[in-house]
Design an enzyme around this catalytic site. Structure first.
Site, PDB file in Angstrom:
ATOM      1  N   ARG A 167      -0.745  -3.690 -10.218  1.00 56.15           N
ATOM      2  CA  ARG A 167      -1.503  -2.421 -10.068  1.00 56.15           C
ATOM      3  C   ARG A 167      -0.892  -1.394 -11.097  1.00 56.15           C
ATOM      4  NH1 ARG A 167      -4.678  -5.062  -7.817  1.00 56.15           N
ATOM      5  NH2 ARG A 167      -5.464  -4.950  -5.615  1.00 56.15           N
ATOM      6  N   SER A 216      -8.209   0.786  -1.278  1.00 61.24           N
ATOM      7  CA  SER A 216      -6.770   0.463  -0.855  1.00 61.24           C
ATOM      8  C   SER A 216      -5.978   1.802  -0.695  1.00 61.24           C
ATOM      9  CB  SER A 216      -6.064  -0.635  -1.315  1.00 61.24           C
ATOM     10  OG  SER A 216      -7.040  -1.933  -1.040  1.00 61.24           O
ATOM     11  N   GLU A 298      -1.159   3.348  -3.778  1.00 56.48           N
ATOM     12  CA  GLU A 298      -2.232   2.723  -4.737  1.00 56.48           C
ATOM     13  C   GLU A 298      -3.151   3.754  -5.288  1.00 56.48           C
ATOM     14  OE1 GLU A 298      -5.542  -0.934  -5.328  1.00 56.48           O
ATOM     15  OE2 GLU A 298      -3.607  -1.363  -4.049  1.00 56.48           O
TER      16      GLU A 298
END
Length: 308
Positions: A167, A216, A298
């Site tokens: 990520r 998310s 995130e």
């Protein structure tokens, strides 16, 4: 704000950003720039004083803009930055092209980028965040990217330059990613489209796709996305540790952790950016108290809080 360079694209003062984010919250951008093309973007960044901050914004799918808005210049790429060109197993796309559209076009040509189909957002954000699901990531198919630096220079980057991780990547500060080249395995178009249809059905069954969310909320503590396999371990998935702390459905103002998927934060209708961010911080605090795990955001959060 200092005097701005002349552009061929569009400059807007105090542009409300809430309508441009999937969560529908946030204040205005001091300046909002939509460049006409790469040369327009280069000229603008070259002539913009170096102390003026810039923030490249995609389609706002993974973003909370705080209620006080954002100083400096927000740059959003649009027409002229969403072309998709396919040759053999290679797909070259503009940063504004939507992940889902790239997956569909690639499948039409028999190139397997199917994991992109269910990822919200554009390719620029997908590269920057090393987006992934079902055990595949942008890093797995990445060939190169083209950026415009804060100084207005055009540069090509390879995977070593971006230092892909879970990520995250390393982009030069203030740089705007304008295109990327990906390479996927060859496959039968009918099979690829069928796979994407199955992925969409599974997503819609497990995620609040009809709600205002930003995908998310937190990164998985395990350090990888769901694999989609039957033996996928759930103990260190963000939704699982949130559930274990009793926070599925938790609310603060108009913000809620979804009942359908507890790692999805939703705007139930009247949330402020502060509601959403504060709920997220409360979830992080309670999960840590319950399990000793520190959840990492995130969703990107930018701007300043409201003075009210």
């Amino acid at each position: 704000m200092v005097e701005l360079p002349q552009v061929r694209g569009k400059l807007t003062q105090r542009r409300d950003l809430s309508a441009l984010t999937w969560l529908r919250v946030g204040g205005p951008a001091e300046v909002f720039f939509q460049p006409a093309d790469i040369a327009d973007l280069q000229d603008f960044l070259r002539e913009l004083p170096a102390d003026v901050p810039v923030f490249p914004m995609g389609v706002g799918s993974n973003l909370i803009v705080r209620d006080g808005g954002l100083s400096g210049v927000v740059i959003r790429l649009g027409r002229g930055f969403n072309d998709i060109e396919i040759g053999g197993d290679t797909v070259t796309v503009g940063a504004a092209a939507l992940d889902a559209q790239v997956a569909r076009k690639a499948a039409d040509a028999g190139v397997d980028l199917t994991f992109l189909r269910t990822i919200p957002g554009s390719i620029g954000g997908g590269v920057r965040m090393n987006a992934g699901c079902y055990g595949s990531y942008v890093a797995d198919v990445f060939v190169s990217a083209t950026i415009v630096t804060r100084e207005g220079e055009l540069r090509n980057l390879n995977a070593d330059d971006l230092q892909f991780a879970y990520r995250q990547t390393t982009l030069p500060k203030g740089a705007v990613l304008v295109s990327a080249t990906l390479r996927g395995p060859k496959g039968d178009p009918e099979v690829l489209h069928a796979r994407m249809a199955d992925q969409l059905a599974k997503r819609d069954a497990s995620q609040p796709t009809k709600e205002r969310s930003a995908g998310s909320t937190f990164r998985n503590p395990a350090g990888f996305s769901s694999t989609g396999q039957a033996d996928d371990v759930m103990d260190l998935k963000a939704w699982k540790v949130i559930d274990n702390a009793g926070l599925r459905g938790a609310r603060l103002g108009g913000a809620q952790m979804s009942e359908k998927h507890s790692n999805f934060m939703i705007n139930t209708g009247d949330a402020t950016a502060a509601d959403l961010e504060n709920l997220g911080e409360e979830v992080r605090k309670k999960v840590y108290a319950d399990s000793g795990i520190r959840l990492e955001w995130e969703i990107m959060r930018i701007g300043v809080a409201s003075a009210n």
